[in-house]
Design a protein around this motif. Structure first.
Motif, short mmCIF file in Angstrom:
data_model
loop_
_atom_site.label_atom_id
_atom_site.label_comp_id
_atom_site.label_asym_id
_atom_site.label_seq_id
_atom_site.Cartn_x
_atom_site.Cartn_y
_atom_site.Cartn_z
N SER A 21 20.10 -107.86 41.10
CA SER A 21 19.54 -107.82 42.68
C SER A 21 20.63 -107.40 43.26
O SER A 21 22.09 -107.39 42.95
N CYS A 22 20.55 -106.76 44.52
CA CYS A 22 21.27 -106.35 45.39
C CYS A 22 20.77 -106.50 46.88
O CYS A 22 19.87 -106.08 47.11
N GLU A 23 21.75 -107.01 47.79
CA GLU A 23 21.49 -106.98 48.89
C GLU A 23 22.34 -106.47 50.18
O GLU A 23 23.49 -106.32 49.85
N ALA A 24 21.73 -105.77 50.86
CA ALA A 24 22.28 -104.73 51.68
C ALA A 24 22.31 -105.51 53.28
O ALA A 24 21.25 -105.99 53.57
N SER A 25 23.26 -105.70 53.78
CA SER A 25 23.70 -106.23 55.06
C SER A 25 24.15 -105.19 56.11
O SER A 25 24.81 -104.13 55.64
N GLY A 26 24.23 -105.48 57.43
CA GLY A 26 24.48 -104.61 58.38
C GLY A 26 23.65 -103.55 58.69
O GLY A 26 22.11 -103.98 58.85
N ASP A 27 23.91 -102.30 58.90
CA ASP A 27 23.00 -101.09 58.99
C ASP A 27 21.98 -101.08 58.02
O ASP A 27 22.46 -101.02 56.98
N ILE A 28 20.54 -101.02 58.14
CA ILE A 28 19.69 -100.88 57.23
C ILE A 28 19.69 -99.43 56.62
O ILE A 28 19.53 -98.50 57.22
N PRO A 29 19.90 -99.43 55.40
CA PRO A 29 20.00 -98.07 54.68
C PRO A 29 18.49 -97.48 54.50
O PRO A 29 17.60 -98.26 54.54
N ASN A 30 18.49 -96.12 54.30
CA ASN A 30 17.08 -95.59 53.78
C ASN A 30 16.97 -95.50 52.42
O ASN A 30 15.98 -95.54 52.02
N CYS A 31 18.13 -95.34 51.66
CA CYS A 31 17.89 -95.52 50.32
C CYS A 31 18.89 -96.40 49.54
O CYS A 31 20.16 -96.73 50.09
N MET A 32 18.50 -96.96 48.50
CA MET A 32 19.35 -97.91 47.86
C MET A 32 19.21 -97.47 46.35
O MET A 32 17.97 -97.07 45.95
N ALA A 33 20.16 -97.51 45.49
CA ALA A 33 20.08 -97.03 43.85
C ALA A 33 20.87 -98.04 43.15
O ALA A 33 21.84 -98.56 43.67
N TRP A 34 20.75 -97.84 41.99
CA TRP A 34 21.48 -98.24 40.87
C TRP A 34 22.25 -97.23 40.10
O TRP A 34 21.74 -96.18 39.57
N PHE A 35 23.45 -97.31 39.97
CA PHE A 35 24.02 -96.39 39.06
C PHE A 35 25.06 -97.29 37.81
O PHE A 35 25.09 -98.36 37.98
N ARG A 36 25.41 -96.46 36.72
CA ARG A 36 26.15 -97.40 35.86
C ARG A 36 27.13 -96.32 35.26
O ARG A 36 27.23 -95.37 35.37
N GLN A 37 28.13 -97.23 34.75
CA GLN A 37 29.55 -96.64 34.14
C GLN A 37 29.97 -97.09 32.88
O GLN A 37 30.10 -98.39 32.93
N THR A 38 30.40 -96.50 32.00
CA THR A 38 31.10 -96.97 30.76
C THR A 38 32.37 -96.43 30.79
O THR A 38 32.71 -95.26 31.45
N PRO A 39 33.56 -96.79 29.96
CA PRO A 39 34.87 -96.05 29.96
C PRO A 39 34.64 -94.64 29.28
O PRO A 39 35.43 -93.71 29.63
N GLU A 40 33.66 -94.57 28.37
CA GLU A 40 33.56 -93.06 27.82
C GLU A 40 32.81 -92.28 28.72
O GLU A 40 32.75 -91.01 28.00
N LYS A 41 31.93 -92.66 29.64
CA LYS A 41 31.03 -91.53 30.24
C LYS A 41 31.34 -91.76 31.66
O LYS A 41 31.90 -92.58 32.29
N GLU A 42 31.12 -90.61 32.51
CA GLU A 42 30.93 -90.61 34.04
C GLU A 42 29.79 -91.47 34.50
O GLU A 42 29.02 -91.73 33.85
N ARG A 43 30.02 -91.75 35.63
CA ARG A 43 28.76 -92.83 36.12
C ARG A 43 27.51 -91.92 36.28
O ARG A 43 27.68 -90.93 36.82
N GLU A 44 26.63 -92.49 36.00
CA GLU A 44 25.37 -91.86 36.10
C GLU A 44 24.15 -92.70 36.77
O GLU A 44 24.50 -94.00 36.96
N GLY A 45 23.30 -92.03 37.34
CA GLY A 45 22.22 -92.58 38.25
C GLY A 45 21.23 -93.19 37.26
O GLY A 45 21.07 -92.66 36.05
N VAL A 46 20.86 -94.47 37.66
CA VAL A 46 19.69 -95.30 36.97
C VAL A 46 18.44 -94.95 37.48
O VAL A 46 17.29 -94.67 36.99
#
Length: 120
Positions: A21-46
């Motif tokens: 779960s992810c909650e955004a407060s403050g100014d309402i964003p137009n987009c929200m996303a999940w990314f992931r990262q491991t020590p062996e790889k660059e961060r990637e979009g999910v």
């Protein structure tokens, strides 16, 4: 500005499920996303959701579902059929860009990250 707080994650066996779960407060964003990262790889979009429209990377297609509770500006990532390769730190991000989807460089607000471990 947008402030993000993540929750969820943890450890699960292969084939299991987790929900982030992810909650955004403050100014309402137009987009929200999940990314992931491991020590062996660059961060990637999910997965991302912009104005209610979801978009998935190949790693998520068919197994993960992103959804949004507009009334509370909360985004969920339901992850099913988890594999050991899904083990990573997952980050929630938000942006005012209208159609950022999985363009990492367009996201300006990031959550603290949450560990997901898939192991038998």
């Amino acid at each position: 500005q947008v402030h993000i707080v993540q929750s969820g994650g943890g450890s699960v066996q292969p084939g299991g499920s987790l929900r982030l779960s992810c909650e955004a407060s403050g100014d309402i964003p137009n987009c929200m996303a999940w990314f992931r990262q491991t020590p062996e790889k660059e961060r990637e979009g999910v997965a991302a959701i912009c104005s209610g429209n979801p978009n998935y990377s190949n790693v998520a297609m068919g197994r993960f579902t992103i959804s949004q509770d507009n009334g509370k500006n909360i985004v969920f990532l339901q992850m099913n059929k988890l594999k050991p390769g899904d083990t990573a730190v997952y980050y929630c991000a938000a942006t005012h860009e209208s159609w950022a989807y999985l363009r990492e460089d367009l996201y300006s607000a990031w959550g603290q990250g949450t560990q997901v471990t898939v192991s038998s």
